[in-house]
Enzyme design. Structure first.
Site, short mmCIF file in Angstrom:
data_model
loop_
_atom_site.label_atom_id
_atom_site.label_comp_id
_atom_site.label_asym_id
_atom_site.label_seq_id
_atom_site.Cartn_x
_atom_site.Cartn_y
_atom_site.Cartn_z
CD GLU A 1 -9.26 26.96 0.14
OE1 GLU A 1 -10.27 27.60 0.45
OE2 GLU A 1 -8.32 27.42 -0.51
CE LYS B 1 -13.72 33.50 2.46
NZ LYS B 1 -14.06 34.33 1.27
CB SER C 1 -4.74 38.49 0.89
OG SER C 1 -4.99 37.25 1.51
CG ASP D 1 -4.30 34.17 1.78
OD1 ASP D 1 -4.96 34.02 2.84
OD2 ASP D 1 -4.76 33.90 0.65
CE LYS E 1 -9.55 33.77 -4.51
NZ LYS E 1 -8.52 33.27 -3.61
#
Length: 325
Positions: free
Chosen positions: A47, A108, A162, A164, A181
């Site tokens: 990334e 971002k 998220s 994700d 995280k």
């Protein structure tokens, strides 16, 4: 019957305006990446958000180069992913990597941001969701990152989760990470991954890593101990078929490089309290908490993060090599 009887029968329709003409938004592969894929040689996606937004300058460029070199030393080809001037790139050359690291205007980009970024000619660094999507679209099988996003604490109040997770639930790529995280709700995130059908393997551990910490205290159902075992799981998933979903290889940061657990717990509690007092919510929560941790640990959390990323990149390259054999 023609719509305009006065027009000659052979008249061609006028060309579409430039803004409506077809433009390819397929990822542009670097020559090295394209040649490696064509020859069935190992490639690892990286990334770019950690380079553009996760580290101070000029260290960010140094780390970006270091991570690519770690992939090469393990016998694989690095493919750092980013969007430049409205074109998705899988694999960057030296000048492009410098641009991502040095331009303060780089945006971002998560997966949901890709379409507007491509259509409007933007330049941006890709997060986990955007990197996984573009890498899989280009045919890459392995992706290395630091830690995943997940379910946020107090989800029952904010329903903050998220992007994700849903993206990984429909993207068939192997992601090597140090868990999620530690500022997140780890048990809830693992439950969510199970619900979404995302596979989770602990690499050399029976405990799910905690990003800065070697263990989150939550167990994993499956443990693998070699890159060859991970590659065997990848092959078995492909042979079984079914809906695509990611395979997470949770690789703990070494114990001697993790953030001191007592310091982590104390500073994180202070960070969460400060977040509530200031009324910080939504997308602002994660950067606030990470910045608080870095400041209050005098940079120790950043060093633990980098140790985790380096380990993940090394392991991802070894898995990519094993998977191509």
């Amino acid at each position: 019957m023609p719509l305009n009887p006065s027009a000659p029968p052979s008249q061609e329709p006028p060309p579409a305006p430039a803004s409506r003409r077809s433009v390819s938004h397929a990822p542009l592969l670097a020559d090295e990446v394209r040649e490696a894929l064509a020859a069935n040689r190992p490639v690892v996606a990286l990334e770019s958000t950690i380079i553009a937004h996760g580290l101070p300058r000029p260290r960010n460029l140094q780390v970006g180069r270091e991570l690519e070199e770690l992939v090469r030393k393990a016998g694989a080809v690095p493919a750092t992913v980013a969007v430049l001037d409205g074109r998705a790139h899988v694999g960057l050359d030296g000048a492009q990597l410098e641009r991502v690291a040095g331009d303060p205007g780089v945006r971002k980009l998560g997966h949901r941001d890709l379409a507007p970024a491509l259509a409007l000619g933007a330049t941006g660094a890709t997060t986990v969701s955007a990197t996984a999507f573009l890498a899989a679209l280009a045919g890459l099988r392995v992706f290395a990152t630091g830690g995943l996003g997940g379910v946020h604490r107090a989800w029952t109040e904010t329903q903050d989760e998220s992007a994700d997770l849903r993206l990984l639930a429909r993207t068939g790529i192997t992601v090597v990470c140090a868990g999620v995280k530690s500022i997140l709700d780890v048990p809830a995130t693992l439950q969510r991954l199970e619900t979404l059908g995302v596979g989770v393997l602990g690499y050399g551990t029976q405990w799910f890593p905690g990003f800065y910490l070697s263990s989150s205290g939550e167990p994993v159902d499956w443990t693998v101990r070699t890159p060859q075992e991970v590659a065997a799981v990848m092959r078995a998933r492909e042979e079984l078929g079914g809906p695509p979903a990611a395979l997470i290889v949770a690789n703990p940061v070494p114990g001697d490089e993790q953030l001191d657990p007592a310091v982590h717990d104390r500073v994180l509690a202070d960070a969460l309290s400060a977040c509530r007092r200031r009324g910080i919510t939504g997308q602002a929560v994660t950067p606030f908490l990470l910045e608080f941790l870095m400041r209050e640990t005098a940079g120790a959390s950043l060093e633990a993060n980098l140790a985790a990323v380096r380990g993940n990149v090394r392991l991802a390259a070894r898995i990519a090599v094993a998977a191509t054999r």
